[in-house]
Each structure stands twice: as C-alpha cells, then as structure tokens.
Scaffold this motif. Sequence first.
Motif, PDB file in Angstrom:
ATOM      1  N   MET A   1     -21.405  64.254 -21.153  1.00 54.03           N
ATOM      2  CA  MET A   1     -20.471  64.258 -20.031  1.00 54.03           C
ATOM      3  C   MET A   1     -19.125  64.810 -20.484  1.00 54.03           C
ATOM      4  SD  MET A   1     -19.531  61.123 -17.450  1.00 54.03           S
ATOM      5  CE  MET A   1     -18.636  60.185 -18.691  1.00 54.03           C
ATOM      6  N   TYR A   2     -18.462  65.540 -19.641  1.00 50.33           N
ATOM      7  CA  TYR A   2     -17.165  66.110 -19.984  1.00 50.33           C
ATOM      8  C   TYR A   2     -16.116  65.011 -20.146  1.00 50.33           C
ATOM      9  CZ  TYR A   2     -19.434  70.366 -18.410  1.00 50.33           C
ATOM     10  OH  TYR A   2     -20.320  71.410 -18.257  1.00 50.33           O
ATOM     11  N   LYS A   3     -15.261  65.202 -21.138  1.00 54.93           N
ATOM     12  CA  LYS A   3     -14.157  64.264 -21.363  1.00 54.93           C
ATOM     13  C   LYS A   3     -12.865  64.743 -20.723  1.00 54.93           C
ATOM     14  CE  LYS A   3     -15.829  62.271 -25.723  1.00 54.93           C
ATOM     15  NZ  LYS A   3     -15.516  62.025 -27.166  1.00 54.93           N
ATOM     16  N   VAL A   4     -12.707  66.068 -20.633  1.00 59.30           N
ATOM     17  CA  VAL A   4     -11.494  66.657 -20.062  1.00 59.30           C
ATOM     18  C   VAL A   4     -11.889  67.736 -19.065  1.00 59.30           C
ATOM     19  CG1 VAL A   4      -9.328  67.866 -20.528  1.00 59.30           C
ATOM     20  CG2 VAL A   4     -10.242  66.255 -22.228  1.00 59.30           C
ATOM     21  N   ILE A   5     -11.293  67.671 -17.889  1.00 59.75           N
ATOM     22  CA  ILE A   5     -11.405  68.775 -16.937  1.00 59.75           C
ATOM     23  C   ILE A   5     -10.043  69.453 -16.881  1.00 59.75           C
ATOM     24  CG2 ILE A   5     -11.982  69.502 -14.602  1.00 59.75           C
ATOM     25  CD1 ILE A   5     -13.563  66.937 -14.285  1.00 59.75           C
ATOM     26  N   MET A   6     -10.029  70.734 -17.206  1.00 58.77           N
ATOM     27  CA  MET A   6      -8.797  71.513 -17.189  1.00 58.77           C
ATOM     28  C   MET A   6      -8.789  72.390 -15.948  1.00 58.77           C
ATOM     29  SD  MET A   6      -8.510  72.677 -21.187  1.00 58.77           S
ATOM     30  CE  MET A   6      -8.604  71.461 -22.514  1.00 58.77           C
ATOM     31  N   TYR A   7      -7.684  72.339 -15.221  1.00 63.27           N
ATOM     32  CA  TYR A   7      -7.563  73.085 -13.976  1.00 63.27           C
ATOM     33  C   TYR A   7      -6.450  74.124 -14.084  1.00 63.27           C
ATOM     34  CZ  TYR A   7      -9.915  68.928 -12.027  1.00 63.27           C
ATOM     35  OH  TYR A   7     -10.779  67.892 -11.768  1.00 63.27           O
ATOM     36  N   ASP A   8      -6.770  75.325 -13.670  1.00 65.61           N
ATOM     37  CA  ASP A   8      -5.721  76.277 -13.367  1.00 65.61           C
ATOM     38  C   ASP A   8      -5.001  75.773 -12.107  1.00 65.61           C
ATOM     39  OD1 ASP A   8      -4.284  78.785 -13.421  1.00 65.61           O
ATOM     40  OD2 ASP A   8      -5.560  79.431 -11.769  1.00 65.61           O
ATOM     41  N   VAL A   9      -3.819  76.302 -11.832  1.00 67.40           N
ATOM     42  CA  VAL A   9      -3.034  75.819 -10.699  1.00 67.40           C
ATOM     43  C   VAL A   9      -3.062  76.779  -9.521  1.00 67.40           C
ATOM     44  CG1 VAL A   9      -0.686  75.260  -9.925  1.00 67.40           C
ATOM     45  CG2 VAL A   9      -1.516  74.383 -12.098  1.00 67.40           C
ATOM     46  N   TYR A  10      -2.639  78.016  -9.768  1.00 61.44           N
ATOM     47  CA  TYR A  10      -2.416  78.965  -8.683  1.00 61.44           C
ATOM     48  C   TYR A  10      -3.726  79.588  -8.219  1.00 61.44           C
ATOM     49  CZ  TYR A  10       2.259  78.417 -10.621  1.00 61.44           C
ATOM     50  OH  TYR A  10       3.440  77.899 -11.112  1.00 61.44           O
ATOM     51  N   GLY A  11      -4.147  79.206  -7.025  1.00 58.35           N
ATOM     52  CA  GLY A  11      -5.417  79.667  -6.484  1.00 58.35           C
ATOM     53  C   GLY A  11      -6.538  78.672  -6.690  1.00 58.35           C
ATOM     54  N   THR A  12      -6.290  77.667  -7.514  1.00 58.00           N
ATOM     55  CA  THR A  12      -7.310  76.658  -7.825  1.00 58.00           C
ATOM     56  C   THR A  12      -6.987  75.327  -7.156  1.00 58.00           C
ATOM     57  OG1 THR A  12      -7.743  77.739  -9.940  1.00 58.00           O
ATOM     58  CG2 THR A  12      -8.515  75.476  -9.703  1.00 58.00           C
ATOM     59  N   LYS A 106     -13.593  59.535 -11.864  1.00 55.09           N
ATOM     60  CA  LYS A 106     -13.135  58.490 -12.784  1.00 55.09           C
ATOM     61  C   LYS A 106     -13.698  58.735 -14.185  1.00 55.09           C
ATOM     62  CE  LYS A 106     -11.531  56.519  -9.057  1.00 55.09           C
ATOM     63  NZ  LYS A 106     -10.089  56.600  -8.713  1.00 55.09           N
ATOM     64  N   GLY A 107     -13.016  58.201 -15.172  1.00 53.48           N
ATOM     65  CA  GLY A 107     -13.509  58.245 -16.535  1.00 53.48           C
ATOM     66  C   GLY A 107     -13.402  59.597 -17.202  1.00 53.48           C
ATOM     67  N   VAL A 108     -12.553  60.462 -16.672  1.00 50.72           N
ATOM     68  CA  VAL A 108     -12.350  61.789 -17.256  1.00 50.72           C
ATOM     69  C   VAL A 108     -10.871  62.131 -17.141  1.00 50.72           C
ATOM     70  CG1 VAL A 108     -12.846  62.960 -15.065  1.00 50.72           C
ATOM     71  CG2 VAL A 108     -13.165  64.177 -17.211  1.00 50.72           C
ATOM     72  N   VAL A 109     -10.352  62.860 -18.113  1.00 50.15           N
ATOM     73  CA  VAL A 109      -8.957  63.285 -18.084  1.00 50.15           C
ATOM     74  C   VAL A 109      -8.827  64.531 -17.221  1.00 50.15           C
ATOM     75  CG1 VAL A 109      -7.030  64.184 -19.466  1.00 50.15           C
ATOM     76  CG2 VAL A 109      -8.451  62.317 -20.349  1.00 50.15           C
ATOM     77  N   PHE A 169     -13.642  73.831 -17.640  1.00 48.96           N
ATOM     78  CA  PHE A 169     -12.451  74.571 -17.216  1.00 48.96           C
ATOM     79  C   PHE A 169     -12.695  75.106 -15.810  1.00 48.96           C
ATOM     80  CE2 PHE A 169      -9.277  77.798 -16.903  1.00 48.96           C
ATOM     81  CZ  PHE A 169      -8.230  77.342 -17.691  1.00 48.96           C
ATOM     82  N   VAL A 170     -11.764  74.822 -14.899  1.00 51.77           N
ATOM     83  CA  VAL A 170     -11.929  75.162 -13.491  1.00 51.77           C
ATOM     84  C   VAL A 170     -10.838  76.142 -13.073  1.00 51.77           C
ATOM     85  CG1 VAL A 170     -12.102  74.272 -11.137  1.00 51.77           C
ATOM     86  CG2 VAL A 170     -12.831  72.843 -13.074  1.00 51.77           C
ATOM     87  N   SER A 171     -11.252  77.275 -12.521  1.00 51.65           N
ATOM     88  CA  SER A 171     -10.275  78.266 -12.073  1.00 51.65           C
ATOM     89  C   SER A 171     -10.872  79.132 -10.967  1.00 51.65           C
ATOM     90  CB  SER A 171      -9.822  79.160 -13.236  1.00 51.65           C
ATOM     91  OG  SER A 171      -8.865  80.117 -12.796  1.00 51.65           O
ATOM     92  N   SER A 172      -9.999  79.611 -10.100  1.00 50.38           N
ATOM     93  CA  SER A 172     -10.416  80.580  -9.081  1.00 50.38           C
ATOM     94  C   SER A 172     -10.222  82.010  -9.557  1.00 50.38           C
ATOM     95  CB  SER A 172      -9.605  80.370  -7.800  1.00 50.38           C
ATOM     96  OG  SER A 172      -8.240  80.691  -8.021  1.00 50.38           O
ATOM     97  N   ASN A 173      -9.556  82.167 -10.705  1.00 50.23           N
ATOM     98  CA  ASN A 173      -9.236  83.498 -11.230  1.00 50.23           C
ATOM     99  C   ASN A 173     -10.310  83.961 -12.207  1.00 50.23           C
ATOM    100  OD1 ASN A 173      -6.486  83.877 -10.025  1.00 50.23           O
ATOM    101  ND2 ASN A 173      -6.097  82.006 -11.189  1.00 50.23           N
TER     102      ASN A 173
END
Length: 225
Positions: A1-12, A106-109, A169-173
């Motif tokens: 399971m993922y410990k960290v979800i990283m998000y881009d900001v602009y467009g995401t 829950k349970g993820v950064v 890692f989550v991004s729309s770009n």
Amino acid sequence: MYKVIMYDVYGTLFDPSSAGKAVREAFPEKEAEVASLWRRKQLDYAFLCQMTGTYRPFSLLTKEAFIHALEAYGIEPDDRLLQGAVEAYKTLDIYDETEEVLSRQKGVVHAVVSNGSRDMLEPLIHDSGAAPFIDEILSMDEVKQYKPSPAAYQYALRYFGVNRKEVLFVSSNTWDVIGAGTFGFDTLWLNRSGSIFETGHHHPDYTGKSLYDLESILESSRSEK
C-alpha cells in the motif's frame, strides 16, 4: 500500500484556467485566451530556467508570463492588472471533488509537490477546503530544481524517507507524469481534458478522469496487499 500520495497543484487539485479572473473585469472577452497563454508561458519559462540552469522563483515567472500574455493580446500591463495576477494564483478555483476525495483517504500522507513558490502555494491551499487534508507542502523553490527534473522528485522522496514504490504521484500534466514515472514513482494521470498521452514516453500506471478514480486505485492496491 502507498505510504505517500504526492499531488501536483495546478490542473490537478486547482483549476489554473480560473486565473483568467485577473482580466475578467477589464477584458471579459479575452479571459479564456489570456489564461491559456499565461499558463503555457508560465510552464515554458520554468522549463527554460531548468534547461539553462538559471533558476528564478515561480512567482516571478508567473508575473512575467502574465505580462507576455497581456501584450500578445494587445493589452497594456499596469499595476492593477499585475496585482490581480498575483492574487489570482492565490485564489484559484478548487476542483469540485478535491476536498471530498482527500477527506476520505486515511492512513496515508497527502503531500503537495509543486513548482509553485511557497508564497503562492500556502495562501492557495490554506484558504481552501482541502487544507485540513494536506499534510505537507513541498515547493521546488526549496531545492531550486523544477519538475520534471529528476532532482525535484529526488528531493520529495528524500523528504519523506520512503522508497519509490511507496509513492503514488498524481498529476494532470503529462510532462509531470513522465518525469515522476521515469524517476520510479507509480503515477496516476488525471486526464481532465480527454486528450491523448504523449507518444514515445513513459506512460502512467493509472489513468483517470478526476480524483474520484484515485479511490478505486487505492482500494485495489490495498486488496493486493
């Protein structure tokens, strides 16, 4: 399971097209066009800085890109418009599902990893409904390396002290997804515009239309564990 979800900001998480409100009152008929060119030049300038090794803060690039967009449409920049541009990127519209989806995980950064300067990101996020669910804000201003440079993703990885496969890692770009995926992160591309992915590059592990698709991905990863 993922410990960290990283998000881009602009467009995401936030809609950069809403920055067009900076010219809405004075030039409503050119709002969409100015916002689109503004965003494109904002990215162009960041990429140029990265390629030439001449880092400058994203807040400055944002202002310069805005001036370029105005001039391209025959609009004379003035102090009022420039101040409006600064405020517009601090008050972008948040996508409808952002708060709802983040609140249920829950349970993820949850971490923002953005090219945006901290003086742009903090007011934007802290004044939004997503604020209670964002655990960390990482600005590339701190490492002076713009995404999609590997050094940018390395900085984020080192900050959290996890291994690559513990990150989603989550991004729309597409360029961001390519950079993060090439670095070794699992990636989710939010294809909000219904476009096609870049040809001949590292493709995303997952593709969705909005953050709602994140929930099924996370549920699937949990069941696999």
